[in-house]
Design a protein around this motif. Structure first.
Motif, PDB file in Angstrom:
ATOM      1  N   VAL A 418       9.518   3.261   3.005  1.00  0.00           N
ATOM      2  CA  VAL A 418       9.298   2.014   2.743  1.00  0.00           C
ATOM      3  C   VAL A 418       9.965   1.585   1.431  1.00  0.00           C
ATOM      4  O   VAL A 418       9.342   2.368   0.296  1.00  0.00           O
ATOM      5  CB  VAL A 418       8.120   1.209   2.450  1.00  0.00           C
ATOM      6  N   THR A 419      11.320   0.776   1.926  1.00  0.00           N
ATOM      7  CA  THR A 419      11.554   0.202   0.281  1.00  0.00           C
ATOM      8  C   THR A 419      10.623  -1.070  -1.135  1.00  0.00           C
ATOM      9  O   THR A 419      10.630  -1.891   0.022  1.00  0.00           O
ATOM     10  CB  THR A 419      13.031  -0.447   0.164  1.00  0.00           C
ATOM     11  N   LEU A 420      11.015  -0.359  -1.765  1.00  0.00           N
ATOM     12  CA  LEU A 420       9.951  -1.754  -2.606  1.00  0.00           C
ATOM     13  C   LEU A 420      10.495  -1.236  -3.751  1.00  0.00           C
ATOM     14  O   LEU A 420      10.413  -0.079  -4.865  1.00  0.00           O
ATOM     15  CB  LEU A 420       8.982  -0.905  -3.383  1.00  0.00           C
ATOM     16  N   ASP A 421      11.032  -1.844  -4.571  1.00  0.00           N
ATOM     17  CA  ASP A 421      11.483  -2.858  -5.950  1.00  0.00           C
ATOM     18  C   ASP A 421      13.459  -1.433  -5.885  1.00  0.00           C
ATOM     19  O   ASP A 421      13.027  -0.343  -6.659  1.00  0.00           O
ATOM     20  CB  ASP A 421      10.911  -1.997  -7.126  1.00  0.00           C
ATOM     21  N   ASN A 422      13.589  -2.205  -4.498  1.00  0.00           N
ATOM     22  CA  ASN A 422      14.918  -0.501  -4.224  1.00  0.00           C
ATOM     23  C   ASN A 422      14.922   0.992  -4.916  1.00  0.00           C
ATOM     24  O   ASN A 422      15.438   1.968  -4.898  1.00  0.00           O
ATOM     25  CB  ASN A 422      16.077  -1.486  -5.678  1.00  0.00           C
ATOM     26  N   GLN A 423      13.710   0.643  -4.152  1.00  0.00           N
ATOM     27  CA  GLN A 423      13.419   3.006  -4.302  1.00  0.00           C
ATOM     28  C   GLN A 423      12.663   2.650  -3.037  1.00  0.00           C
ATOM     29  O   GLN A 423      11.629   2.297  -2.584  1.00  0.00           O
ATOM     30  CB  GLN A 423      12.809   3.109  -5.473  1.00  0.00           C
ATOM     31  N   GLN A 424      12.447   4.060  -2.484  1.00  0.00           N
ATOM     32  CA  GLN A 424      12.114   4.409  -1.187  1.00  0.00           C
ATOM     33  C   GLN A 424      10.663   5.035  -1.283  1.00  0.00           C
ATOM     34  O   GLN A 424      10.618   6.066  -2.661  1.00  0.00           O
ATOM     35  CB  GLN A 424      12.888   5.072  -0.013  1.00  0.00           C
ATOM     36  N   LYS A 425       9.117   4.544  -1.158  1.00  0.00           N
ATOM     37  CA  LYS A 425       7.960   5.356  -1.654  1.00  0.00           C
ATOM     38  C   LYS A 425       7.817   5.407   0.040  1.00  0.00           C
ATOM     39  O   LYS A 425       7.828   4.321   1.371  1.00  0.00           O
ATOM     40  CB  LYS A 425       7.049   4.071  -1.920  1.00  0.00           C
ATOM     41  N   MET A 426       6.724   6.774  -0.016  1.00  0.00           N
ATOM     42  CA  MET A 426       6.078   7.144   1.541  1.00  0.00           C
ATOM     43  C   MET A 426       4.793   5.989   1.177  1.00  0.00           C
ATOM     44  O   MET A 426       3.916   5.680   0.337  1.00  0.00           O
ATOM     45  CB  MET A 426       5.217   8.509   0.981  1.00  0.00           C
ATOM     46  N   ALA A 427       5.058   5.793   2.953  1.00  0.00           N
ATOM     47  CA  ALA A 427       3.640   4.389   2.661  1.00  0.00           C
ATOM     48  C   ALA A 427       2.459   4.815   4.100  1.00  0.00           C
ATOM     49  O   ALA A 427       3.405   5.303   5.149  1.00  0.00           O
ATOM     50  CB  ALA A 427       4.402   3.876   3.488  1.00  0.00           C
ATOM     51  N   LEU A 428       1.485   4.749   4.337  1.00  0.00           N
ATOM     52  CA  LEU A 428       0.424   5.231   5.150  1.00  0.00           C
ATOM     53  C   LEU A 428      -0.156   3.866   5.544  1.00  0.00           C
ATOM     54  O   LEU A 428      -0.999   2.941   4.916  1.00  0.00           O
ATOM     55  CB  LEU A 428      -0.200   6.303   4.579  1.00  0.00           C
ATOM     56  N   PHE A 429       0.324   3.596   7.008  1.00  0.00           N
ATOM     57  CA  PHE A 429      -0.596   2.583   7.718  1.00  0.00           C
ATOM     58  C   PHE A 429      -2.057   2.905   8.310  1.00  0.00           C
ATOM     59  O   PHE A 429      -1.763   3.999   8.842  1.00  0.00           O
ATOM     60  CB  PHE A 429       0.652   1.912   8.184  1.00  0.00           C
ATOM     61  N   LYS A 430      -3.075   2.037   8.442  1.00  0.00           N
ATOM     62  CA  LYS A 430      -3.990   2.692   9.659  1.00  0.00           C
ATOM     63  C   LYS A 430      -4.056   1.513   9.505  1.00  0.00           C
ATOM     64  O   LYS A 430      -4.699   0.159   9.234  1.00  0.00           O
ATOM     65  CB  LYS A 430      -5.435   3.011   8.484  1.00  0.00           C
ATOM     66  N   VAL A 431      -4.133   1.132  11.412  1.00  0.00           N
ATOM     67  CA  VAL A 431      -4.126   0.058  12.197  1.00  0.00           C
ATOM     68  C   VAL A 431      -5.106  -0.286  12.694  1.00  0.00           C
ATOM     69  O   VAL A 431      -5.686   0.744  13.834  1.00  0.00           O
ATOM     70  CB  VAL A 431      -3.125  -0.787  13.089  1.00  0.00           C
ATOM     71  N   ASN A 432      -5.502  -1.237  13.533  1.00  0.00           N
ATOM     72  CA  ASN A 432      -6.620  -1.024  14.618  1.00  0.00           C
ATOM     73  C   ASN A 432      -6.169  -0.880  15.887  1.00  0.00           C
ATOM     74  O   ASN A 432      -4.948  -0.384  15.909  1.00  0.00           O
ATOM     75  CB  ASN A 432      -7.395  -2.052  15.090  1.00  0.00           C
ATOM     76  N   THR A 433      -6.933  -0.862  17.040  1.00  0.00           N
ATOM     77  CA  THR A 433      -6.366  -0.676  17.992  1.00  0.00           C
ATOM     78  C   THR A 433      -5.500  -1.858  19.064  1.00  0.00           C
ATOM     79  O   THR A 433      -4.791  -1.097  20.334  1.00  0.00           O
ATOM     80  CB  THR A 433      -7.446  -0.296  19.462  1.00  0.00           C
ATOM     81  N   ASN A 434      -5.500  -2.322  18.246  1.00  0.00           N
ATOM     82  CA  ASN A 434      -4.133  -3.659  18.993  1.00  0.00           C
ATOM     83  C   ASN A 434      -2.926  -3.740  17.974  1.00  0.00           C
ATOM     84  O   ASN A 434      -2.586  -4.432  18.072  1.00  0.00           O
ATOM     85  CB  ASN A 434      -4.879  -5.062  19.005  1.00  0.00           C
ATOM     86  N   GLY A 435      -3.211  -2.579  17.186  1.00  0.00           N
ATOM     87  CA  GLY A 435      -1.660  -2.788  15.767  1.00  0.00           C
ATOM     88  C   GLY A 435      -2.339  -3.776  14.855  1.00  0.00           C
ATOM     89  O   GLY A 435      -0.811  -3.767  14.144  1.00  0.00           O
ATOM     90  N   ASP A 436      -2.778  -3.873  14.636  1.00  0.00           N
ATOM     91  CA  ASP A 436      -3.230  -4.676  13.991  1.00  0.00           C
ATOM     92  C   ASP A 436      -3.807  -4.431  11.983  1.00  0.00           C
ATOM     93  O   ASP A 436      -4.614  -3.580  12.393  1.00  0.00           O
ATOM     94  CB  ASP A 436      -3.595  -6.480  13.522  1.00  0.00           C
ATOM     95  N   LEU A 437      -3.300  -4.787  10.907  1.00  0.00           N
ATOM     96  CA  LEU A 437      -4.253  -4.413  10.225  1.00  0.00           C
ATOM     97  C   LEU A 437      -5.182  -5.163   9.834  1.00  0.00           C
ATOM     98  O   LEU A 437      -5.757  -6.114   8.501  1.00  0.00           O
ATOM     99  CB  LEU A 437      -3.474  -4.348   8.307  1.00  0.00           C
ATOM    100  N   LYS A 438      -6.169  -5.134  10.435  1.00  0.00           N
ATOM    101  CA  LYS A 438      -7.421  -5.038  10.939  1.00  0.00           C
ATOM    102  C   LYS A 438      -8.832  -5.387  10.985  1.00  0.00           C
ATOM    103  O   LYS A 438      -7.900  -4.915  12.412  1.00  0.00           O
ATOM    104  CB  LYS A 438      -7.056  -7.546  10.770  1.00  0.00           C
TER     105      LYS A 438
END
Length: 439
Positions: A418-438
């Motif tokens: 993910v690009t943050l403040d014009n730098q690239q950062k490693m990003a880990l996502f965990k989502v539910n079985t519907n693909g949502d962050l909840k």
């Protein structure tokens, strides 16, 4: 910039483009703070840190690998995090004095891990990419326990030696793609592409648990593809090796389509190997467009496989998914799907869920940058849902897809950049079985 500082800036920098209906997206602004089981976490320091692949230890800890660069050489970047994505430690590895690029990682029950990497690269215009490929074994704290390099012999382009062979000059044109571990044999399988100035071949190396190479007589499937310029044998690019329920192995690759010596495009291909690497059968998949493979998965307990990649025609591209059944004497296509949600898309990774569905991870090619997308397909190929994540907007601000897996609690996690403040950062996502962050 420290991670906590980046997360404070995230609310200013993040821009999400949401689609209505079944097409939607979430970010950490829409997640209740106390909901720690679904999250986006960022890892890095000054410079750029990308997320390439990850695995999940039996403890539930995440082990992630990517690349780090700050004005100099490319380094391997490894992060270990707890089941809630909180960083336990991070390591930057490069003692070889040249660019090294992480390709894959496998975590083990004892907390150790093995990293696949490519050493060196292309430094001159018109040169062919690649270098030597190698393995690193890390202890539970990220310290190097063992290192091994595998290099090509220029006297025989189809012969690959380990670094215990002495006196052999090397031609540094190997490019790794994926690492597979077979618990039954306690062997590793390295897959990738051999690059020559005018042609490419896929390669596979089978190694013992101590990283020494299995003799060629015990693994014949080390090279598939063109043998010289103008050959009627097509060029090949290796993507990944999987083990089948029968005990055989399968190589997923991209193959050039040729009519005589003239290239006509490219398709997915799947080669079945017997346990010693003898080719049993080969099947290609694709449309009249050009297909480029990325990742493959087998549904546990079956010989059904799901493949993901990209189908291109001119300036247009779609995610391309194919499901096939590997039988004793043939590989049969069950169905194929072109996935497009309004723009150009590329398929990057795939995982099978416990109920036989597939989750696919890819990238949307937007104006000036890329977004991460993920979607769920039923076992029959129906689209169940589609989600999109877009970070900081602007030309060159790319959010890139890495790997995807189902977590022990039945949800899904994926790694990206993910690009943050014009730098690239490693990003880990965990989502539910519907693909949502909840929940």
């Amino acid at each position: 910039m420290a991670i906590l500082t980046m997360n404070r800036f995230f609310h200013i920098l993040l821009m999400i483009t949401c689609l209505s209906g079944m097409y939607s997206c979430d970010n950490d602004l829409t997640v209740e703070p106390q909901t720690f089981d679904h999250f986006i976490k960022y890892y890095g320091k000054d410079g750029n840190q990308t997320g390439v692949k990850f695995d999940i230890h039996e403890s539930g800890d995440f082990i992630m690998v990517g690349n780090s660069r700050f004005g100099g050489l490319s380094n391997i970047y490894v992060v270990k995090a707890d089941p809630f994505g909180n960083e336990i430690w991070s390591k930057e590895i490069n003692h070889l004095g040249m660019d090294i690029f992480a390709n894959d990682i496998i975590g083990f029950q004892d907390g150790s891990s093995v990293v696949l990497f490519t050493q060196g690269g292309s430094f001159f215009p018109g040169d062919t990419p690649g270098g030597s490929v190698g393995l690193l074994r890390l202890d539970p704290n990220g310290e190097i326990l063992q290192e091994y390099l595998y290099e090509k012999n220029p006297a025989n382009p189809f012969e690959i030696h380990g670094d215990d062979d002495t006196g052999i000059p090397t031609l540094r044109k190997l490019e790794a793609s994926a690492l597979t571990y077979d618990a039954e044999s306690d062997n590793f399988f390295i897959c990738g592409t051999q690059n020559q100035p005018f042609w490419t071949t896929s390669f596979s190396i089978r190694v013992n648990s101590d990283f020494t190479r299995v003799p060629l007589a015990d693994w014949l499937g080390f090279s598939i593809g063109a043998s010289n310029p103008g050959s009627e044998v097509p060029n090949q690019m290796g993507n990944k090796i999987i083990k089948l329920a029968t005990g055989d192995f399968g190589l997923f690759l991209t193959t050039e389509i040729k009519l005589g010596e003239e290239p006509q495009g490219s398709n997915f291909a799947f080669i079945t190997y017997t346990p010693n690497g003898t080719i049993a059968q080969m099947k290609s998949f694709g449309t009249t467009r050009n297909e480029f493979g990325s990742d493959i998965v087998r549904i546990p307990g079956t010989n059904s496989i799901g493949m993901i990649g990209t189908s291109k025609q001119g300036n247009n591209s779609d995610m391309y998914f194919a499901k096939a059944l590997v039988e004793s004497d043939s590989t049969r296509l069950e169905f194929e799907r072109l996935l497009n949600f309004g723009n150009n898309f590329e398929g990057k990774a795939i995982a099978a869920s416990s109920n036989g569905n597939f989750i696919v991870l890819g990238e949307e090619l937007g104006i000036g940058g890329k977004n991460i997308v993920w979607a769920m397909l039923s076992a029959g190929g129906d689209l169940l849902w589609f989600r999109k994540f877009g970070g900081q907007s602007g030309v060159g601000n790319n959010d890139l897809a890495g790997g995807v897996k189902q977590t022990p609690d039945g949800n899904f996690s994926f790694l990206g950049t993910v690009t943050l403040d014009n730098q690239q950062k490693m990003a880990l996502f965990k989502v539910n079985t519907n693909g949502d962050l909840k929940p």
